[in-house]
Each structure stands twice: as structure tokens, then as C-alpha cells.
Design an enzyme around this catalytic site. Structure first.
Site, mmCIF file in Angstrom:
data_model
loop_
_atom_site.group_PDB
_atom_site.id
_atom_site.type_symbol
_atom_site.label_atom_id
_atom_site.label_comp_id
_atom_site.label_asym_id
_atom_site.label_seq_id
_atom_site.Cartn_x
_atom_site.Cartn_y
_atom_site.Cartn_z
ATOM 1 C CE LYS A 99 -0.202 0.847 14.079
ATOM 2 N NZ LYS A 99 -1.110 -0.285 14.002
ATOM 3 C CB CYS A 194 4.897 -5.753 1.851
ATOM 4 S SG CYS A 194 5.069 -4.053 1.344
ATOM 5 C CG MET A 195 2.860 -3.544 -1.414
ATOM 6 S SD MET A 195 1.470 -4.420 -0.712
ATOM 7 C CE MET A 195 0.396 -4.546 -2.125
ATOM 8 C CG MET A 385 2.033 -8.748 4.428
ATOM 9 S SD MET A 385 2.749 -8.163 2.898
ATOM 10 C CE MET A 385 1.759 -6.724 2.625
#
Lengths: 863, 80
Positions: A99, A194-195, A385
Site C-alpha cells: 500500500k 475499533c479501540m 478487532m
């Protein structure tokens, strides 16, 4: 390119790669498990000196996942021409994932917003059209008026949705504006998605957020356990370090605990496939095995661990009023218990019982448990996740800590529980500067009076000024549930694409007639590119992205890294900090703090009164904001704050020990990409901490200064958890409780969502890169071949997926890139044309309020 | 011309096999080996073409990871 230049560039490319390969092999050698790697010793240097002097080199940090890879950007004639992994950056040691090839291209998509945009007709919301160009004056005045009106009318009806992609100083300025300026807690980051479960568990267990170990543990561990984490696709560079360690040491093992086979499973020694939600039972069975077989580390447990149990039978957040319900109000309750009681509670989780609930063979759980019971094995648990986006996500984090605390495998080189992050600065910004609805900077929380006094001291606010924000604000799901009901009038977001990434979009996007709030609310979006979210915006501010401004990211291993401005943003795009402070200046007009205008009081130090604008020098703005922010973790810089930190007057219950997150002065980070906090000043030099709470020399990465300040030396295991209450982290018993939905006759399949390598999050950047788009052009529904056969679905067929919450169309595949077992399905969430979140439920962990994206129940029909 | 370099992690016993295949790809050159890691460059006309080749390498049997190290795209017109 001239031939000579081509040869030169290629020479640089080869030298860089040889150095990276050599340094990684050398890294293995240092651990005593490798051999022979020589490297080249070549200094690759920049793209050239002398004749190549027109090239300007700056330091960057990749803006995709949470790994925090350092990169070097080279600019020629105002254009980015080269990006390469920074060999000096200890997080990636010169590597980057594929990426990273496109980091340059993300800046140059042909549809960037280059002027502010305004929507005059709300009926055009949800369509690609309807936005017109506007001047900055018009757009700033409009947004400021709407925000000020809502603020004066009813603060509970405004909200900001921030991001783990906002640089640290920008997040800090925003948090200060919202919390101290507007006295409003309705601000929450996408990190809630997410966290949050990781954060709540860190605070519950250790009273300090973020991992104690570091990526260095990847080079040292004997056993890796991935819990619901597809590192091969989501954290490729870290996975490269993991596999490098694995192939260099013959005895190194990797156990993948997962609900479906992924690219990560392919290289694991053993895959433990569990029924969704039952990971709690598997983890508890490991803890129970350690206790029952006397394999836990008794000295460590006695010296360092306290035991608790908490509220149970929590039910699920099916209704909007869950948080205020009887069950919802007590979710955080815990009681101290002794080890005997803890053992008794755990004793239910025999290998057989866990196997029965989870489907994982008892022998496999026992095999892993025995490794945890082996005092000579260094074990690293890694999770993301699968554990956090879980209706019992906070509990599952607890269960992993329980195993590591019982086995004493924590805060030691090569051994530790390591919570990975998904965004470049979910840690540095969302978590550390306090973008959450319940937080202040540096782990402080709004509902603690000592914490409020401390923030008041640093922000020079009148005593008890922040008591106005004593009650936490609305968390993310609450914000968007309220928005859909028409209970939010003003919403502002930055560095995220909520119209794709939120769950339950059928409701939130107003596709259901009873929830049309998104149309009526005034919505502001800071964005570089058109997204589905900008289709719902009343105003779009064109934002500078990535290295078009200077900023800082804080990654998963507590590393703070500055990325320098390399190029100018296109057109009239501006950096977000400028946008926030321009609005703050207008909205706070007429508001006073004591005898000074509120804006001047809060932001005068970065404002140029001569030009009546933000100071033009971005480096200076960043330096001043960061150096104020770092006072939070350096109380000796502010006498009033230090008195509260030390509780000099005995007014509070505890010492704050704010130095546990100590940050260095801004300029230290400009030259040094290796500073993982706490950063300590020793003999005039700022030294990082690789292993928090571990005894040893500071110069070798151990927490010498912290232990000297607040801890005890010579304790079992060579650690001292000085920030935890009583210097003892908590092992909390958490039982298995079933997911919010389970497959039934009507909705017979589990549906799990996630990321794949080519696209990052909603694809607003990576899908603008033609070849990333071509490589993975379509989001597919990965299905088990037997399930497909039973439903008469062939590879490549269009299917309609329906849950209790909505439906979407998608192409089915039996491709083995993600290989679910029978009854399980998976799709990535990057594609707005296959908008999977229309059907995903928004039921969340009752403690962390983080939604579970992994366990919606669906039916599948051939379209 | 876009020039990029990579460190490719392979399963040790497949390292030779992988290296023999990838040198047949257009624009790909092998520059060395450090244990199970191969040092490789790609020369291609565009970043996109580079990506196609890099992805092909990453998907080869025996490849654990393909790590991008360096990418120069000064000839590519990104600003149009």
C-alpha cells in the site's frame, strides 16, 4: 529519465533494500536465533547530493494502518517523487507494505476538494450533487453561526466525531476547543469503533492506557498467539517481523485463534477455530488450566496481582435507553475477591466445557495452556478487532490479561499482551489527547475532580471551571442513534467517512422513514475527497491531507513520530488545525474566561494578533501546541499542576503519577523517530522506554526512571506496576455470555466484517489509486462452498444479504483468501456500492460502547 | 520509468524456487539474498504497472510477505 539518473536511482533502490534486509536479519541475530546476515553497510542516503540538490527530503509516517511505518518523502519541483521506508525508524526498520507504493498517489486523485463547498438544498442529501463552491469567509461564517446557535440553545444537541487519523496537535487543539472552550463533552472519535474495548480494559486492569511492551517483542517471542487478528492483511509489516522471527527460530510457534481462516491462518502452526463470541470460554479455560495444574507463576501473582469479579448478565444494548437501564447502569461495577474465589469462578471453565461452547478441540486448548505454563517460553498475544468489536469486548481483553498476569508473561522482552491498533494515531491522538466523550488529555477523565483540577491548572482556568463537563458526553453510537432520531442539530466530522464505516446505516442514513434526522441536521465534514459522508454534508471544508501539512502520529507501541510538511495542498485546501481555530475564534466571540476573551485565553499562544490569524509558521504552531500538551505528562513544568499530581494538600485520594506517560519536547521528535513514551531525560538526553514497568537500565529501554520515581525494585519478575492501584493490576473474572444475536431458522448465517490488504477502511483514498482499485475492485461475500451449494449459489453470483437491520446486494465468492467454515460469512467494508453496514447491527460492548461488527446474523438469497 | 525495490520474505525451503520464478517477470531483477529474504527491484512504466508485478510476486507460493522498500515515481505525472 536520463540513463545516468536511472542507474543512480536503481542503485539507491537496491542499497535501501539490502540495508533493510540486512538490518532485519541482524535484528534476528542479536536475539541469538539467527545466523550469518551481513547487510551491505551501504548508506543509501537521499536520492542524491550535488547535481540532485533540487530534491528536498522530509520525514513522513505512513497514514494508513496503526503500525506507524516511518517513510522518507522526496520532493522535486513541488511534487512528491519518492517514498521509501525510513531505515532509522525502529517500528518498520525500512520496510513498508505494498500500500505504501501509493502513498504519493493518494495526494493526487483528480477530484480533490479545492474550495469550501456549501449545500443550499437539504433535499439533495444522499446524492452526488447539491454542493456549490463557496469562499472560506462564507463557509466559516455559516458553520460558526450554526455551531454557536446550537451551542447557545442546547449543548446536548451538538456533536463532533473525530478520528484516530487526526494528528496529535490538531486533536489536542480540537479537544481543548470542545472541552474547555465550548464546555461540551459531545465529542468522540472513530476509535470508539475499533479501540474502545482495549482502552476500557487497559484502564480497568492497569489504570493506564496502552501496551507495556513494544514491537521489539516480535523479534524475541517463542510463541505468538493471534486472537481474532488478520495481521497478514491488516498489519503486513508487523506480520513480516513475526514471520521473520518464526522462520529464524526452529522452535517458534504461532497459534491463530479465529472464527474463519485468513491469510494469517495460512502460516500459523495451529488454527483454533471457535464459534463466534466463545473466545471468552477458550481464554478462561487457559486461565483455569494454569490454576488447576499449578502452572501459574505463584510469586508473580502474589506480588503483583489483585483479583476482582464484576457485574454479570449484562444483556445487550438492543434499545436506545440501554445505558440508563438497570443493567446498563451497573456494567462497570466490580468487587475485590481473593484468589480462592477467583479460582472457584474460573473452575467452571474446564477444557471440556470450553470445547463444548467453542468447538475448539480440548487438546488444542490444553497444548496452548501448557505453553503459557512453561516458565521458559516467551509468549506474545496480539489482537485487534476480533477481540475489540465484540459485545463482550472489554471482558475479552480482561480474559487475555488474566492469562498473562497468571503466567507472569508481561512487561518482559519477548513476552506480553499486545493490543494492536488499526489507525495511524488512534493511540497518539484519539486516546492520548482525550477525544473521547469521557476523557481529558493523558488518560484523565472528566468525572474525576482531581483530573479536572489538573486540566484547569494547565489550561489556566478558574477553579472548578471544568465542573460543567463533569458528566461524560454521548458516545459514538449514541450520537448517531440520536442524530437519526432528530436529537442532534449540529454534527461535525474530520478524517473519517462515517456514512460507510458506521454500523446500522439503514437507520443512520435515513433510509428508514422513521429516522430522517440526518437530513434535518446541519452536518459539516472536513475532507480531501468526495465520499458518501460528504453527500450528507451541508458544508465541506477542503482539507490538506497527509504530508501537505506538518503533524504527528502516535502508534500502537507508544511511539510518537513527527511527519513534516513536504508539499503544498491543492487549491484553497487548508490544514484542519487552521479550520478548527478559525471556527473557534468566531464561535467563542463574546465569551470570557475570567477577564480575558475565551479564545485569547485558550489559543492566544498560537494566534498572530498582527494578522489576526493562526501563526503562519506551521512548525511553530505544532511546537507550541505540543509543548503545552506535554505539560500534562511533565507536571514539573507547572507548579499548580504538580501540586495536584502529588496531592500536596492531601485533598484527593491518590497521586496522579502523570509522569507515567512522559513526553519529550517537540524538537526532540524532529530528529529522533525512536521515542516510545514514557520518554525520560537522563544526563541531558531524552531516552525512550521499550518495556514499561520493567526493571533495567533506561538506556536499554527499561523503565528505570519510572520505577525509581514510583515503583519498587527487586520484585518477582523484575517488574513493578507503579501506575496501578496498590501497584497491582487486576485480574477480573469475566464469564462467557452469548452474543447479541445467534443464527436461527430465519437468519441462519453469521456475518463478520473487516479489512483486506489493498484497501484501507472505507477506500476513500485507496480506491482512488487505479491499481489498488483494480487489484480488489469489488467487495465480495466470502462463503463456505458447502453453504453455497446448499443455497444453489455459484461463485460470482449476485446475492441479497438481509439481517434484522437492513439489506445489501453483493457478489458471492468461494475464493479461499478468506475461508469461513460452514455457517460463517465475511465481507470487507471498503465499498460504498456494496454497503455492508446497511445490515450490520450496532449492538455494543456495554462497558466500552464499541459496536460488534463481527456477529450480525443474516440470510442470503440469490438476487 | 518507475523504479522500486522490495525485500521478499520466503519460506526458507522455497526461497530458491521463488527466486527462479520472479526473475522471469518483466522488469524484475534479483540483487541478492539475506537468508530467506530476497532483494528485488522492479522497473516499470507506471506505479500501477509496478503494483501489478509486486502483487504477483506477493501471491507466489512460498512468499510470506512482499515488503516495499523504495519507490521513485518522478517520471509519473501525478498532478494532471
Amino acid at each position: 529519465m536520463e540513463l545516468s539518473r536511472r542507474v543512480f536511482v536503481k542503485g539507491v533502490a537496491v542499497a535501501m533494500a539490502a540495508t533493510a534486509a540486512g538490518s532485519l536479519v541482524a535484528c534476528q541475530d542479536q536475539t541469538g536465533s539467527g545466523g550469518g546476515g551481513s547487510g551491505t553497510g551501504t548508506d543509501p542516503g537521499p536520492s542524491g547530493g550535488g547535481a540532485e540538490a533540487a530534491i528536498v527530503k522530509t520525514k513522513g509516517v505512513c497514514r494508513f494502518c496503526g503500525t506507524g511505518c516511518g517513510v522518507i518523502c522526496e520532493v522535486k519541483d513541488g511534487k512528491l517523487i519518492t517514498v521509501y521506508g525510513d531505515p532509522d525508524n525502529k517500528s518498520n526498520m525500512g520496510l513498508s507494505c505494498v500500500k505504501g507504493l501509493h502513498l504519493g498517489q493518494i495526494l493526487y486523485g483528480d477530484d480533490r476538494f479545492v474550495k469550501p463547498m456549501i449545500r443550499d438544498d437539504k433535499n439533495t442529501k444522499g446524492t452526488p450533487g447539491g454542493l456549490r463552491e463557496a469562499t472560506w469567509e462564507e463557509a466559516l461564517d455559516l458553520v460558526s453561526t450554526k455551531l454557536q446557535d446550537t451551542w447557545r440553545n442546547d449543548k446536548s444537541r451538538l456533536a463532533f466525531w473525530g478520528s484516530g487519523q487526526q494528528p496529535i496537535t490538531e486533536g489536542y487543539a480540537l479537544a481543548k476547543f470542545w472541552k474547555a472552550g465550548l464546555l461540551c463533552n459531545n465529542i468522540d472519535p472513530n476509535a470508539r469503533l475499533c479501540m474502545a474495548s482495549a482502552v476500557v480494559a487497559f484502564m480497568n486492569v492497569f489504570q493506564t492506557d496502552e501496551p507495556m511492551g513494544s514491537y521489539t517483542d516480535l523479534d524475541l517471542a517463542d510463541v505468538f498467539v493471534t486472537w481474532g487478528a488478520n495481521m497478514a492483511e491488516a498489519h503486513p509489516v508487523l506480520y513480516s517481523r513475526l514471520t521473520a522471527r518464526k522462520v529464524s527460530g526452529p522452535g517458534v510457534k504461532h497459534y491463530d485463534i479465529t472464527t474463519l481462516r485468513t491469510s494469517t491462518s495460512k502460516t500459523a502452526d495451529k488454527v483454533l477455530m471457535f464459534r463466534p463470541g466463545s473466545d471468552l470460554a477458550v481464554a478462561n479455560a487457559i486461565s483455569n488450566y494454569l490454576i488447576q495444574n499449578n502452572l501459574y507463576d505463584k510469586d508473580f501473582v502474589e506480588a503483583h496481582v489483585q483479583f476482582k469479579e464484576g457485574a454479570e448478565n449484562l444483556g445487550h444494548a438492543y434499545e436506545d435507553g440501554y445505558d440508563a437501564s438497570d443493567a446498563g447502569k451497573t456494567v462497570n461495577d466490580v468487587t475485590g475477591i481473593d484468589f480462592a474465589r477467583f479460582s472457584e469462578r474460573m473452575s467452571t471453565y474446564t477444557l471440556e466445557y470450553a470445547s463444548q461452547i467453542s468447538g475448539v478441540p480440548a487438546a488444542d486448548i490444553e497444548e496452548l495452556a501448557k505453553l503459557f505454563g512453561d516458565p521458559d517460553k516467551k509468549i506474545m498475544s496480539l489482537w485487534t478487532m476480533g477481540v475489540n468489536q465484540h459485545t463482550r469486548g472489554t471482558w475479552m481483553n480482561h480474559c487475555i490479561y488474566n492469562i498473562h498476569l497468571l503466567s507472569g508473561k508481561i512487561s518482559k522482552p519477548g513476552s506480553g499482551p499486545f493490543s494492536l491498533t488499526g489507525q495511524p494515531t488512534a493511540c497518539g491522538t484519539a486516546r492520548e489527547v482525550g477525544l473521547f466523550a469521557h476523557r481529558l488529555p493523558a488518560d484523565l477523565v472528566v468525572n474525576n475532580p482531581q483530573h479536572r483540577r489538573y486540566a484547569e491548572a494547565i489550561w489556566d482556568l478558574p477553579n472548578e471551571y471544568l465542573d460543567a463537563i463533569e458528566a461524560p458526553g454521548k458516545h459514538t453510537v449514541r450520537i448517531f442513534r440520536d442524530l437519526s432520531k432528530g436529537d442532534i442539530d449540529f454534527l461535525w466530522s474530520c478524517a473519517n467517512n462515517w456514512a460507510v464505516t458506521l454500523p446500522r446505516l439503514t437507520r443512520y442514513l435515513g433510509k428508514n422513514p422513521e429516522y430522517k434526522g440526518i437530513i434535518d441536521a446541519f452536518i459539516v465534514v472536513n475532507e480531501p475527497y468526495p465520499t458518501l459522508s460528504t453527500q450528507y454534508a451541508d458544508v465541506v471544508f477542503p482539507a490538506a491531507m497527509w504530508v501537505e501539512r506538518e503533524g504527528q502520529y502516535g502508534n500502537a507501541e507508544r511511539r510518537t513520530a513527527v511527519f513534516e510538511k513536504a508539499v503544498d495542498p491543492p487549491g484553497e485546501a487548508m490544514w484542519d488545525t487552521w479550520i478548527f481555530l478559525q471556527v473557534a475564534k468566531r464561535v467563542l466571540e463574546g465569551t470570557m474566561i475570567g477577564s480575558t476573551p475565551a479564545f485569547d485565553h485558550l489559543f492566544g499562544f498560537v494566534w498572530d494578533s498582527a494578522t489576526d490569524d493562526l501563526i503562519a509558521d506551521q512548525r511553530e504552531v505544532n511546537r507550541r501546541l505540543f509543548n503545552e500538551y506535554r505539560i500534562f505528562s511533565n507536571p514539573d513544568l507547572n507548579d499548580a499542576a504538580q501540586a495536584i499530581n502529588k496531592d500536596s494538600e492531601g485533598k484527593f485520594e491518590a497521586l496522579l503519577k502523570m509522569e507515567n506517560k512522559q513526553l519529550a519536547p517537540y524538537d526532540e521528535y524532529l530528529d529522533n523517530a525512536a521515542l516510545t513514551w514514557p520518554v525520560r531525560e537522563v544526563d541531558g538526553k531524552w531516552l525512550a522506554t521499550t518495556w514499561r514497568f520493567a526493571e533495567g537500565k533506561q538506556s536499554e529501554g527499561f523503565d528505570e526512571v519510572g520505577i525509581e520515581m514510583y515503583g519498587d525494585a527487586g520484585k518477582p519478575g523484575g517488574v513493578s506496576f507503579y501506575k496501578s492501584a496498590g501497584k497491582k493490576p487486576s485480574a477480573v473474572f469475566r464469564p462467557y455470555e452469548p452474543p447479541a444475536e445467534e443464527p436461527d431458522a430465519e437468519y441462519p448465517f453469521w456475518f463478520c466484517t473487516g479489512r483486506l490488504l489493498e484497501h484501507w477502511h472505507s477506500g476513500s483514498m485507496t480506491r482512488r489509486v487505479p491499481n489498488l482499485d483494480n487489484a480488489l475492485p469489488e467487495a465480495l461475500l466470502y462463503m463456505n462452498a458447502d453453504d453455497c451449494a446448499a443455497l444453489g449459489i455459484s461463485n460470482g453470483d449476485k446475492v441479497k444479504v438481509t439481517s434484522r437491520h437492513g439489506s445489501f446486494d453483493i457478489t458471492a465468492t468461494t475464493d479461499q483468501r478468506v475461508a469461513p467454515p460452514a455457517g460463517m460469512t465475511f465481507a470487507p467494508f471498503f465499498a460504498e456500492e456494496a454497503l455492508i453496514n446497511l445490515a450490520v447491527h450496532d449492538y455494543y460492548c456495554p462497558l466500552s460502547k464499541e459496536p460488534d461488527y463481527k456477529k450480525t446474523c443474516i440470510k442470503i438469497e440469490k438476487a | 520509468m518507475v523504479i522500486s525495490s522490495y525485500v521478499i520474505d520466503t519460506i526458507p525451503e522455497k526461497c530458491e524456487e521463488v527466486s527462479s520464478i520472479l526473475v522471469t517477470y518483466p522488469g524484475v531483477e534479483l540483487h541478492g539474498q539475506e537468508k530467506n529474504r530476497l532483494i528485488v527491484t522492479i522497473e516499470a512504466d507506471s506505479v500501477d504497472e509496478t503494483y501489478v508485478i509486486a502483487t504477483k510476486m506477493a501471491l507466489l507460493d512460498g512468499v510470506l510477505n512482499n515488503n516495499l522498500i523504495y519507490c521513485n515515481f518522478e517520471d509519473e505525472t501525478l498532478c494532471d
